[in-house]
Scaffold this motif. Structure first.
Motif, PDB file in Angstrom:
ATOM      1  N   VAL A 101       0.826  -1.210   0.000  1.00 56.28           N
ATOM      2  CA  VAL A 101       0.000   0.000   0.000  1.00 56.28           C
ATOM      3  C   VAL A 101       0.860   1.261   0.000  1.00 56.28           C
ATOM      4  CG1 VAL A 101      -1.990  -1.098   1.086  1.00 56.28           C
ATOM      5  CG2 VAL A 101      -0.213  -0.075   2.535  1.00 56.28           C
ATOM      6  N   GLY A 102       2.150   1.111  -0.288  1.00 55.02           N
ATOM      7  CA  GLY A 102       3.030   2.273  -0.396  1.00 55.02           C
ATOM      8  C   GLY A 102       3.774   2.555   0.887  1.00 55.02           C
ATOM      9  N   GLY A 103       4.850   3.295   0.755  1.00 54.55           N
ATOM     10  CA  GLY A 103       5.639   3.653   1.931  1.00 54.55           C
ATOM     11  C   GLY A 103       6.306   2.472   2.593  1.00 54.55           C
ATOM     12  N   GLY A 104       6.526   1.393   1.821  1.00 50.96           N
ATOM     13  CA  GLY A 104       7.130   0.199   2.385  1.00 50.96           C
ATOM     14  C   GLY A 104       6.200  -0.609   3.266  1.00 50.96           C
ATOM     15  N   ARG A 105       4.893  -0.305   3.224  1.00 48.40           N
ATOM     16  CA  ARG A 105       3.922  -0.992   4.068  1.00 48.40           C
ATOM     17  C   ARG A 105       3.199  -2.086   3.280  1.00 48.40           C
ATOM     18  NH1 ARG A 105       2.543   4.649   5.356  1.00 48.40           N
ATOM     19  NH2 ARG A 105       3.269   5.160   7.468  1.00 48.40           N
ATOM     20  N   GLY A 106       2.943  -3.177   3.968  1.00 47.50           N
ATOM     21  CA  GLY A 106       2.132  -4.241   3.402  1.00 47.50           C
ATOM     22  C   GLY A 106       0.939  -4.499   4.305  1.00 47.50           C
ATOM     23  N   VAL A 107      -0.229  -4.719   3.713  1.00 52.67           N
ATOM     24  CA  VAL A 107      -1.451  -4.953   4.483  1.00 52.67           C
ATOM     25  C   VAL A 107      -2.174  -6.158   3.893  1.00 52.67           C
ATOM     26  CG1 VAL A 107      -3.655  -3.993   5.249  1.00 52.67           C
ATOM     27  CG2 VAL A 107      -1.684  -2.489   5.000  1.00 52.67           C
ATOM     28  N   LYS A 108      -2.654  -7.032   4.761  1.00 50.74           N
ATOM     29  CA  LYS A 108      -3.453  -8.159   4.291  1.00 50.74           C
ATOM     30  C   LYS A 108      -4.811  -7.661   3.800  1.00 50.74           C
ATOM     31  CE  LYS A 108      -1.742 -12.177   6.836  1.00 50.74           C
ATOM     32  NZ  LYS A 108      -2.133 -13.281   7.749  1.00 50.74           N
ATOM     33  N   TYR A 109      -5.285  -8.286   2.725  1.00 49.57           N
ATOM     34  CA  TYR A 109      -6.604  -7.913   2.221  1.00 49.57           C
ATOM     35  C   TYR A 109      -7.670  -8.130   3.303  1.00 49.57           C
ATOM     36  CZ  TYR A 109      -5.013  -7.323  -2.600  1.00 49.57           C
ATOM     37  OH  TYR A 109      -4.395  -6.874  -3.740  1.00 49.57           O
ATOM     38  N   SER A 110      -7.518  -9.196   4.103  1.00 47.63           N
ATOM     39  CA  SER A 110      -8.496  -9.443   5.161  1.00 47.63           C
ATOM     40  C   SER A 110      -8.508  -8.305   6.176  1.00 47.63           C
ATOM     41  CB  SER A 110      -8.185 -10.774   5.859  1.00 47.63           C
ATOM     42  OG  SER A 110      -6.870 -10.771   6.389  1.00 47.63           O
ATOM     43  N   ASP A 111      -7.345  -7.700   6.432  1.00 52.11           N
ATOM     44  CA  ASP A 111      -7.284  -6.567   7.363  1.00 52.11           C
ATOM     45  C   ASP A 111      -7.892  -5.305   6.754  1.00 52.11           C
ATOM     46  OD1 ASP A 111      -6.068  -8.097   9.308  1.00 52.11           O
ATOM     47  OD2 ASP A 111      -4.034  -7.569   8.674  1.00 52.11           O
ATOM     48  N   ILE A 112      -7.817  -5.185   5.420  1.00 55.34           N
ATOM     49  CA  ILE A 112      -8.463  -4.052   4.754  1.00 55.34           C
ATOM     50  C   ILE A 112      -9.977  -4.134   4.957  1.00 55.34           C
ATOM     51  CG2 ILE A 112      -8.906  -2.957   2.519  1.00 55.34           C
ATOM     52  CD1 ILE A 112      -6.126  -3.973   1.644  1.00 55.34           C
ATOM     53  N   LEU A 113     -10.527  -5.343   4.814  1.00 58.94           N
ATOM     54  CA  LEU A 113     -11.963  -5.535   5.020  1.00 58.94           C
ATOM     55  C   LEU A 113     -12.358  -5.222   6.463  1.00 58.94           C
ATOM     56  CD1 LEU A 113     -12.708  -8.884   3.141  1.00 58.94           C
ATOM     57  CD2 LEU A 113     -13.080  -6.563   2.327  1.00 58.94           C
ATOM     58  N   SER A 114     -11.625  -5.804   7.419  1.00 55.40           N
ATOM     59  CA  SER A 114     -11.984  -5.590   8.821  1.00 55.40           C
ATOM     60  C   SER A 114     -11.814  -4.124   9.214  1.00 55.40           C
ATOM     61  CB  SER A 114     -11.162  -6.501   9.730  1.00 55.40           C
ATOM     62  OG  SER A 114      -9.776  -6.256   9.597  1.00 55.40           O
ATOM     63  N   GLY A 115     -10.804  -3.447   8.654  1.00 57.15           N
ATOM     64  CA  GLY A 115     -10.625  -2.032   8.946  1.00 57.15           C
ATOM     65  C   GLY A 115     -11.805  -1.201   8.481  1.00 57.15           C
ATOM     66  N   TYR A 116     -12.363  -1.555   7.329  1.00 54.19           N
ATOM     67  CA  TYR A 116     -13.516  -0.816   6.818  1.00 54.19           C
ATOM     68  C   TYR A 116     -14.745  -1.079   7.688  1.00 54.19           C
ATOM     69  CZ  TYR A 116     -16.857   1.209   3.556  1.00 54.19           C
ATOM     70  OH  TYR A 116     -17.841   1.984   2.994  1.00 54.19           O
ATOM     71  N   LEU A 117     -14.956  -2.344   8.081  1.00 54.65           N
ATOM     72  CA  LEU A 117     -16.083  -2.670   8.953  1.00 54.65           C
ATOM     73  C   LEU A 117     -15.944  -1.967  10.306  1.00 54.65           C
ATOM     74  CD1 LEU A 117     -16.598  -6.497   8.301  1.00 54.65           C
ATOM     75  CD2 LEU A 117     -17.914  -4.586   7.367  1.00 54.65           C
TER      76      LEU A 117
END
Length: 438
Positions: A101-117
């Motif tokens: 996701v930029g800036g040397g950061r990696g995020v799990k797709y599952s965490d993207i979903l939970s973050g939105y919820l």
């Protein structure tokens, strides 16, 4: 008195491909439900997250913007990555993968979903929903994945896990078109059979439901659900076909390379164009390795200008911009008339004319498949088209005249009704949650 006894602590979430909403109980003692105002007084919020390159992690994770703010950050050129159509990841192998996701950061797709919820849940709490807000009804399409029950079950399990991760420990699911039928039922003065056409960004779902003033008092409505059927085709598919048929032709899609002695000209490889036309795959085109590969394909193109334009798109990260312009063009022509797509963001003066006829040719087969899904739902219910009393449209894509008229043509005796294209499912899910948890 505990919160669970003094005031109901539950909610309902419509997690959509394009937009989402959350319903909570009214606190006036009426027993009704209300939609939370999520942004600028709007009851819906784009299902979008923007990850900023700059900024520090906080307790909730990397620096992010949600909804309209996420889209605005992207449009304004902020350094970062926009995530949309996240619902389409459910049921795919991507759900457990990590994305850059930029800036040397990696995020799990599952965490993207939970973050939105979590953002939706926090918005509900801020709007007055009583804590602990741990009971939830989640909407789901009839099929997350067409024809693959195992992957469909995995998709629901992934969404349920994301809900559990943010504090919902009692999670129930309801089909989105059935929730829309509950919304329609509020205004029904007699018993009737309604075909709900719920067509959003990712799926087109149909349900045949028996509704009426007396039936709406029941908690268990299984006997009133006569059939449901759906296909994984909807608004984002229309956008993709329009983009491929119009915009991406100017960048080399379906073009040919130079003729060589003794060999016919070959079509330019199409993989990059399909990725550019698919929201959740656009960013894969920007990886350094992919960019280098595309740069080395210059000799594949008979029209070097096509290759130059393509490289401008991938090097300047303009893929989402092109997709957005294709979506706007689809809406313009699908409601009647022609339009012009301005591509000056890539090349000064570049523009394309898109006619209604060209749009019909691009999305016509998908529209027919959607209409067929409606007919199959009616047949599964053991009914004939003339036995449908009402046809209820909901979902953002039902605003397209071509689509709505095609579906309605199969039910000439049905009364046509429209709900809130973006909020009727959330309203119906809220009604179901109130019956279930009270």
């Amino acid at each position: 008195m505990p919160a669970s006894l003094s005031s109901p602590s539950f909610c309902a979430i419509d997690f959509g491909t394009s937009n989402s909403a959350i319903a909570i109980p009214r606190l006036d003692g009426s027993g009704g439900m209300r939609l939370v105002e999520l942004e600028a007084g709007q009851p819906t919020m784009p299902t979008a997250v923007f990850y900023y390159v700059e900024g520090k992690h906080d307790a909730d994770g990397p620096p992010r913007a949600f909804g309209r703010a996420a889209v605005a950050a992207y449009v304004e050129g902020a350094d970062g990555r926009l995530m949309r159509s996240m619902k389409s990841i459910l049921g795919s192998g991507l759900i457990d993968q990590t994305t850059d996701v930029g800036g040397g950061r990696g995020v799990k797709y599952s965490d993207i979903l939970s973050g939105y919820l979590k953002r939706l849940r926090n918005s509900a709490l801020a709007a007055g929903a009583p804590a602990p807000l741990n009971k939830l009804v989640l909407g789901r399409p009839v099929f997350f994945v067409d024809g693959e029950p195992k992957r469909d079950a995995q998709a629901q399990a992934s969404l349920e896990a994301a809900a559990h991760a943010v504090g919902f420990d009692d999670v129930h699911f309801q089909f989105e078109p059935i929730a829309a039928a509950f919304d329609f039922e509020q205004h029904s003065e007699r018993e009737q059979i309604v075909l709900v056409a719920d067509i959003g960004g990712g799926t087109s779902d149909f349900s045949v439901v028996r509704v009426g003033p007396e039936r709406m008092k029941r908690v268990d409505r299984r006997d009133d659900i006569l059939a449901n059927h759906g296909v994984h085709i909807a608004g984002t598919d229309f956008d993709r076909h329009v983009e491929l048929a119009s915009v991406l032709r100017e960048f080399g899609y379906r073009s040919y390379g130079p003729e060589r002695p003794g060999a016919p000209a070959r079509e330019v490889p199409s993989g990059v164009y399909f990725d550019l036309a698919t929201w959740h795959l656009i960013n894969t085109v920007y990886s350094p390795g992919r960019v280098a590969e595309l740069r080395n394909m210059r000799s594949f193109y008979g029209n070097i200008q096509h290759h130059q334009r393509l490289m401008t798109v991938v090097e300047d990260h303009l893929g989402h911009e092109l997709a957005g312009r294709a979506e706007a063009a689809k809406i313009a022509v699908a409601n009647g008339g022609d339009t012009v797509i301005d591509l000056g963001v890539v090349e000064n003066g570049l523009q394309i004319e898109l006619s209604e006829a060209a749009a019909v040719a691009a999305i016509g087969p998908d529209i027919e498949r959607i209409a067929q899904a409606g007919r199959e739902a009616v047949a599964q219910a053991g009914l004939k088209p003339e036995q449908i009393d009402a046809l209820y449209f909901t979902g953002g894509s039902t605003g397209l005249r071509l689509l709505a008229e095609r579906i309605a043509a199969d039910y000439p005796t049905a009364v046509l009704a429209r709900g809130d294209r973006f909020a009727s499912v959330a309203t119906g899910l809220g009604l179901h949650a109130a019956r279930l948890f009270r």
